[in-house]
Design a protein around this motif. Structure first.
Motif, PDB file in Angstrom:
ATOM      1  N   ALA A  51      56.768  17.797  68.078  1.00  0.00           N
ATOM      2  CA  ALA A  51      58.164  17.757  68.493  1.00  0.00           C
ATOM      3  C   ALA A  51      58.228  17.593  70.009  1.00  0.00           C
ATOM      4  O   ALA A  51      57.313  18.007  70.730  1.00  0.00           O
ATOM      5  CB  ALA A  51      58.900  19.035  68.077  1.00  0.00           C
ATOM      6  N   ARG A  52      59.272  16.966  70.484  1.00  0.00           N
ATOM      7  CA  ARG A  52      59.428  16.724  71.917  1.00  0.00           C
ATOM      8  C   ARG A  52      59.504  18.033  72.696  1.00  0.00           C
ATOM      9  O   ARG A  52      60.007  19.042  72.203  1.00  0.00           O
ATOM     10  CB  ARG A  52      60.683  15.887  72.171  1.00  0.00           C
ATOM     11  N   ASP A  53      59.003  17.994  73.901  1.00  0.00           N
ATOM     12  CA  ASP A  53      59.150  19.088  74.873  1.00  0.00           C
ATOM     13  C   ASP A  53      58.500  20.390  74.422  1.00  0.00           C
ATOM     14  O   ASP A  53      58.901  21.473  74.853  1.00  0.00           O
ATOM     15  CB  ASP A  53      60.631  19.335  75.204  1.00  0.00           C
ATOM     16  N   GLY A  54      57.505  20.279  73.557  1.00  0.00           N
ATOM     17  CA  GLY A  54      56.758  21.468  73.170  1.00  0.00           C
ATOM     18  C   GLY A  54      57.515  22.423  72.283  1.00  0.00           C
ATOM     19  O   GLY A  54      57.186  23.621  72.219  1.00  0.00           O
ATOM     20  N   ALA A  55      58.515  21.932  71.587  1.00  0.00           N
ATOM     21  CA  ALA A  55      59.265  22.781  70.672  1.00  0.00           C
ATOM     22  C   ALA A  55      58.455  23.023  69.407  1.00  0.00           C
ATOM     23  O   ALA A  55      57.561  22.249  69.064  1.00  0.00           O
ATOM     24  CB  ALA A  55      60.600  22.132  70.316  1.00  0.00           C
ATOM     25  N   GLU A  58      61.137  23.954  63.037  1.00  0.00           N
ATOM     26  CA  GLU A  58      61.467  24.974  62.059  1.00  0.00           C
ATOM     27  C   GLU A  58      61.071  24.514  60.658  1.00  0.00           C
ATOM     28  O   GLU A  58      60.945  23.313  60.384  1.00  0.00           O
ATOM     29  CB  GLU A  58      62.964  25.278  62.096  1.00  0.00           C
ATOM     30  N   THR A  59      60.874  25.472  59.781  1.00  0.00           N
ATOM     31  CA  THR A  59      60.570  25.171  58.381  1.00  0.00           C
ATOM     32  C   THR A  59      61.571  25.877  57.489  1.00  0.00           C
ATOM     33  O   THR A  59      62.267  26.811  57.910  1.00  0.00           O
ATOM     34  CB  THR A  59      59.149  25.621  58.003  1.00  0.00           C
ATOM     35  N   ARG A  60      61.635  25.410  56.260  1.00  0.00           N
ATOM     36  CA  ARG A  60      62.509  26.051  55.280  1.00  0.00           C
ATOM     37  C   ARG A  60      61.846  25.976  53.919  1.00  0.00           C
ATOM     38  O   ARG A  60      60.986  25.132  53.678  1.00  0.00           O
ATOM     39  CB  ARG A  60      63.868  25.356  55.244  1.00  0.00           C
ATOM     40  N   ALA A  61      62.250  26.875  53.052  1.00  0.00           N
ATOM     41  CA  ALA A  61      61.716  26.878  51.695  1.00  0.00           C
ATOM     42  C   ALA A  61      62.138  25.606  50.977  1.00  0.00           C
ATOM     43  O   ALA A  61      63.251  25.096  51.177  1.00  0.00           O
ATOM     44  CB  ALA A  61      62.215  28.104  50.941  1.00  0.00           C
ATOM     45  N   VAL A  74      62.104  21.191  59.006  1.00  0.00           N
ATOM     46  CA  VAL A  74      63.505  20.816  59.196  1.00  0.00           C
ATOM     47  C   VAL A  74      63.510  19.654  60.186  1.00  0.00           C
ATOM     48  O   VAL A  74      63.321  19.844  61.387  1.00  0.00           O
ATOM     49  CB  VAL A  74      64.335  22.005  59.740  1.00  0.00           C
ATOM     50  N   GLU A  75      63.677  18.449  59.690  1.00  0.00           N
ATOM     51  CA  GLU A  75      63.590  17.267  60.534  1.00  0.00           C
ATOM     52  C   GLU A  75      64.870  17.088  61.347  1.00  0.00           C
ATOM     53  O   GLU A  75      65.972  17.205  60.820  1.00  0.00           O
ATOM     54  CB  GLU A  75      63.336  16.022  59.685  1.00  0.00           C
ATOM     55  N   ASP A  76      64.710  16.810  62.620  1.00  0.00           N
ATOM     56  CA  ASP A  76      65.851  16.503  63.478  1.00  0.00           C
ATOM     57  C   ASP A  76      65.392  15.539  64.560  1.00  0.00           C
ATOM     58  O   ASP A  76      64.284  14.998  64.501  1.00  0.00           O
ATOM     59  CB  ASP A  76      66.451  17.777  64.079  1.00  0.00           C
ATOM     60  N   GLU A  77      66.232  15.317  65.567  1.00  0.00           N
ATOM     61  CA  GLU A  77      65.906  14.331  66.595  1.00  0.00           C
ATOM     62  C   GLU A  77      64.708  14.733  67.437  1.00  0.00           C
ATOM     63  O   GLU A  77      64.116  13.903  68.136  1.00  0.00           O
ATOM     64  CB  GLU A  77      67.113  14.094  67.511  1.00  0.00           C
ATOM     65  N   VAL A 122      53.090  23.713  68.844  1.00  0.00           N
ATOM     66  CA  VAL A 122      53.155  22.722  67.778  1.00  0.00           C
ATOM     67  C   VAL A 122      52.923  23.433  66.446  1.00  0.00           C
ATOM     68  O   VAL A 122      52.092  24.341  66.343  1.00  0.00           O
ATOM     69  CB  VAL A 122      52.117  21.599  68.002  1.00  0.00           C
ATOM     70  N   LEU A 123      53.722  23.053  65.457  1.00  0.00           N
ATOM     71  CA  LEU A 123      53.526  23.573  64.110  1.00  0.00           C
ATOM     72  C   LEU A 123      52.294  22.921  63.506  1.00  0.00           C
ATOM     73  O   LEU A 123      52.104  21.708  63.624  1.00  0.00           O
ATOM     74  CB  LEU A 123      54.758  23.276  63.251  1.00  0.00           C
ATOM     75  N   MET A 124      51.447  23.718  62.882  1.00  0.00           N
ATOM     76  CA  MET A 124      50.254  23.209  62.227  1.00  0.00           C
ATOM     77  C   MET A 124      50.247  23.622  60.759  1.00  0.00           C
ATOM     78  O   MET A 124      50.918  24.583  60.370  1.00  0.00           O
ATOM     79  CB  MET A 124      48.990  23.744  62.899  1.00  0.00           C
ATOM     80  N   ALA A 125      49.477  22.900  59.967  1.00  0.00           N
ATOM     81  CA  ALA A 125      49.362  23.218  58.546  1.00  0.00           C
ATOM     82  C   ALA A 125      47.993  22.818  58.044  1.00  0.00           C
ATOM     83  O   ALA A 125      47.367  21.893  58.527  1.00  0.00           O
ATOM     84  CB  ALA A 125      50.451  22.504  57.749  1.00  0.00           C
ATOM     85  N   GLY A 126      47.531  23.526  57.046  1.00  0.00           N
ATOM     86  CA  GLY A 126      46.228  23.233  56.450  1.00  0.00           C
ATOM     87  C   GLY A 126      45.445  24.536  56.272  1.00  0.00           C
ATOM     88  O   GLY A 126      46.026  25.608  56.195  1.00  0.00           O
TER      89      GLY A 126
END
Length: 264
Positions: A51-55, A58-61, A74-77, A122-126
């Motif tokens: 995400a831009r600027d080191g944000a 967010e996630t959701r169920a 949660v996809e956004d700009e 940064v959000l990570m997964a795995g």
């Protein structure tokens, strides 16, 4: 496939070779539902949701088919997209994960790393992996890759019993890229230098298809550009290679978000 999620905070990034840089992240699993369990496999990778600027996205169920076993971003700009990158090392005592990335000209990952500063998240997964050689190997490993797969190849070589013979075919841009690979006492390195990697036409497929090792190896691991991988998969099927004795993964797609090498 269900992926656990967690957060990474950038600590530092630095050049490892002319073509590869390393980013160190402090891993956090403090948030509810967050966890990370490293895999004892050489080509371990994690998904990074930039995400831009080191944000931190967010996630959701979610129960959607494309969700990762119960959640989605949660996809956004602010979202730049996701990329899978190799975990070069993880220190459980400090919670620091090192991710090695091959330089490329454009795309979500390089855009983020070019702008990133210490403290960015940064959000990570795995994690997930593909390299699963038989528990008992009586013959050689045949490992095939380009710059994108060089970090995974390095990890695999470090994890491979020194008594096992290895043939590694690597397509890189300069001789210095080969210095990145760790020593293995029974490594037969076959370098293809100055081609492929989104810069010039690749020689990887043509060279590998003529190799006797592709047919006779006890196990084969292939990680390269997607079209190259498809050709080699077809070759393996033609040779009648058992699926249990090979894995082939497309690490990138030529003409989209990758161009190997240290350019702009």
């Amino acid at each position: 496939m269900a992926w656990t999620r967690f957060a990474g905070t950038l600590i530092d990034q630095r050049e490892v070779t002319e073509s590869i840089f390393r980013a160190d992240f402090e891993i956090s699993t403090d948030a509810p539902g967050h966890e990370y369990a490293p895999l004892p496999v050489g080509d371990e990778s994690v998904g990074l949701y930039f995400a831009r600027d080191g944000a931190l996205l967010e996630t959701r169920a979610s129960t959607a088919p494309g969700a990762h076993g119960g959640w989605e971003t949660v996809e956004d700009e602010a979202s730049l997209g996701r990329r899978n990158l190799t975990v070069r090392a993880f220190d459980p005592s400090t919670g620091v994960m090192s991710i090695d990335v091959a330089h490329h000209a454009s795309g979500a990952a390089i855009e983020w790393f070019d702008s990133a500063r210490p403290g960015w998240q940064v959000l990570m997964a795995g994690a997930r992996s593909w390299h699963r050689p038989p528990s008992e190997i009586s013959g050689r490993l045949c490992l095939i890759t380009d710059l994108a797969g060089l970090p995974a190849l390095a990890c695999i070589l470090e994890d491979t019993d020194p008594r096992i013979g290895v043939t590694a075919v690597v397509e890189v841009l300069s001789p210095g890229d080969l210095d990145y690979l760790p020593h293995h006492p029974r490594l037969d390195l076959v370098p293809l230098i100055g081609t492929g990697n989104g810069v010039t036409p690749s020689r990887l497929t043509d060279h590998v298809q003529q190799m006797l090792d592709l047919e006779t190896a006890a196990y084969r691991w292939i990680a390269a550009e997607a079209a190259q991988v498809r050709h080699l998969k077809k070759r393996l099927r033609g040779l009648g290679v058992d699926k249990a004795h090979c894995v082939a993964v497309g690490y990138w797609t030529d003409g989209t978000h990758w161009a190997g090498g240290h350019r702009p």
